[in-house]
Design an enzyme around this catalytic site. Sequence first.
Site, PDB file in Angstrom:
ATOM      1  N   GLN A  62       0.828  -1.211   0.000  1.00 36.64           N
ATOM      2  CA  GLN A  62       0.000   0.000   0.000  1.00 36.64           C
ATOM      3  C   GLN A  62       0.855   1.252   0.000  1.00 36.64           C
ATOM      4  O   GLN A  62       0.513   2.244  -0.630  1.00 36.64           O
ATOM      5  CB  GLN A  62      -0.901   0.040   1.242  1.00 36.64           C
ATOM      6  CG  GLN A  62      -2.243  -0.633   1.121  1.00 36.64           C
ATOM      7  CD  GLN A  62      -2.909  -0.469  -0.219  1.00 36.64           C
ATOM      8  OE1 GLN A  62      -2.909  -1.388  -1.019  1.00 36.64           O
ATOM      9  NE2 GLN A  62      -3.492   0.673  -0.491  1.00 36.64           N
ATOM     10  N   HIS A  79       1.823   3.206  -3.288  1.00 33.53           N
ATOM     11  CA  HIS A  79       0.877   3.979  -4.096  1.00 33.53           C
ATOM     12  C   HIS A  79       1.294   5.444  -4.206  1.00 33.53           C
ATOM     13  O   HIS A  79       1.230   6.037  -5.273  1.00 33.53           O
ATOM     14  CB  HIS A  79      -0.530   3.892  -3.491  1.00 33.53           C
ATOM     15  CG  HIS A  79      -1.293   2.695  -3.970  1.00 33.53           C
ATOM     16  ND1 HIS A  79      -1.682   2.533  -5.273  1.00 33.53           N
ATOM     17  CD2 HIS A  79      -1.761   1.607  -3.308  1.00 33.53           C
ATOM     18  CE1 HIS A  79      -2.342   1.391  -5.405  1.00 33.53           C
ATOM     19  NE2 HIS A  79      -2.397   0.808  -4.225  1.00 33.53           N
ATOM     20  N   GLU A  96      -9.360   1.738   4.802  1.00 34.50           N
ATOM     21  CA  GLU A  96      -9.782   1.348   3.448  1.00 34.50           C
ATOM     22  C   GLU A  96      -9.613  -0.164   3.283  1.00 34.50           C
ATOM     23  O   GLU A  96     -10.525  -0.864   2.834  1.00 34.50           O
ATOM     24  CB  GLU A  96      -8.933   2.100   2.426  1.00 34.50           C
ATOM     25  CG  GLU A  96      -9.217   1.704   0.983  1.00 34.50           C
ATOM     26  CD  GLU A  96      -8.193   2.290   0.016  1.00 34.50           C
ATOM     27  OE1 GLU A  96      -8.500   2.323  -1.190  1.00 34.50           O
ATOM     28  OE2 GLU A  96      -7.094   2.692   0.453  1.00 34.50           O
ATOM     29  N   ASP A 128      -7.020  -6.066  -5.043  1.00 30.73           N
ATOM     30  CA  ASP A 128      -6.707  -4.981  -5.981  1.00 30.73           C
ATOM     31  C   ASP A 128      -6.888  -5.410  -7.421  1.00 30.73           C
ATOM     32  O   ASP A 128      -7.235  -4.600  -8.279  1.00 30.73           O
ATOM     33  CB  ASP A 128      -5.259  -4.515  -5.779  1.00 30.73           C
ATOM     34  CG  ASP A 128      -5.177  -3.265  -4.913  1.00 30.73           C
ATOM     35  OD1 ASP A 128      -6.221  -2.776  -4.456  1.00 30.73           O
ATOM     36  OD2 ASP A 128      -4.052  -2.786  -4.677  1.00 30.73           O
TER      37      ASP A 128
END
Length: 440
Positions: free
Chosen positions: A263, A266, A330, A364
């Site tokens: 993560q 990103h 999230e 994802d």
Amino acid sequence: MSDLALLHWASLSGEEQRRALRRPSQSGAREMHEKVASIITDVRARGDAALLDYTKRFDGAEINSLQVSEAEFAAAERTLDQKQLSALRRAIDNVTLFHEAQLSDPIRIETSPGVVCERVFRPIDAVGLYVPAGVAPLPSAAIMLAVPARIAGSSTRIICTPPRKDGAADPAVLAVARLCGVDRVFKVGGAQAIAAMAFGTESIPKVDKVFGPGSAWVTAAKLLVSNDPDGAALDLPAGPSEVLVIADETARAEFVAADLLAQAEHSGDAQVVLVTTSEDLARQTLEELETQMRRLGRESTLRESIEHSRIILVDTLDTAFDVSNAYAPEHLIVQVRAARQWLPKVRNAGSVFLGAWTPETMGDYCSGTNHVLPTYGFARAYSGLSMTDFMRRMTVQELTDDGLRDLGPTAITIAQLEGLDAHANAVQVRLARLSASERT
């Protein structure tokens, strides 16, 4: 060793605990919103000309046409090998299966004798799908948006995605668009793309709702156009990407570190959090983070993200889930013994990944769930993207004359309680007509 903060939850005051769960502040937010508003105004005034100017300015690409041509689609497909195309097709198949299962049958019920209430579904007529390509092109985002749009049956489905410096759209994004039945793709990104879809230009049709993740500028644009009566609705609030991992002493530090880094890559403002009952695991994870970061391609981005992330030590797993629910991540990864047994404890999360063999990467790309999810704590009140976001739910009611005779007096009484005599009158004139008919 990584600079990731290590916090002992029980030793923190209430205010310190709240600060520990605070997202990184967005610097210059007011100035950015003003610039985004200016871009939207310009696009509304100058249309395609403004889009071409911004594409040159922000993306460094000089293009003559915004819409991807048939020749560009064909060239993109030739760019990808069979292994890549097969992977995209398999991901599309899984996402399709999961989203088709979300479709609901209409509801029809007689609430009182002669009173029928229904709920029916209609697709949103025109949808605009934004596929970002800032740090890296995201064909996976195209899958997550185009598949449910196709299943819903929206008659107008368009994609906007930033071009590369050579003026071409990412080949994988174009391949996904074609595989998902989207034949109109436009090479435009950022806030200007959102404005174009929301209000329309000479080339880009106006849509009813805009979908998709993006930068802070894209998010600001979505919020602004959704507040304009002539604009377009937005899918859900989103901000920088984030993950929270809950782990106990049975978790593998190499897996935990890998999930955090997945993560963190990103963007520099992505946030990763580890909540664990094991100090040994925490320290092993710190070592693994450093080891793995050095061999990954986006090390500078990873280190920037890690600076405002943290590890939280708790006494019990119950406390760990309380911390997670307060943070409302999230993505929530649960790497504990008998992970599924803890699922009922999860209240606030965009998407949950259970067990050691379920990296967030699978959601994802290809497990089947949607990766467009609420961030920045919005998971307390919002859900991830699903079929309901592409559909309108419309209620219908139908009364027979007997139904009105039976239920009408109830409506008249409530209308009179509210002092709305015209409401009451709409029922009374019909009851009077029925009464007169019965006398003749």
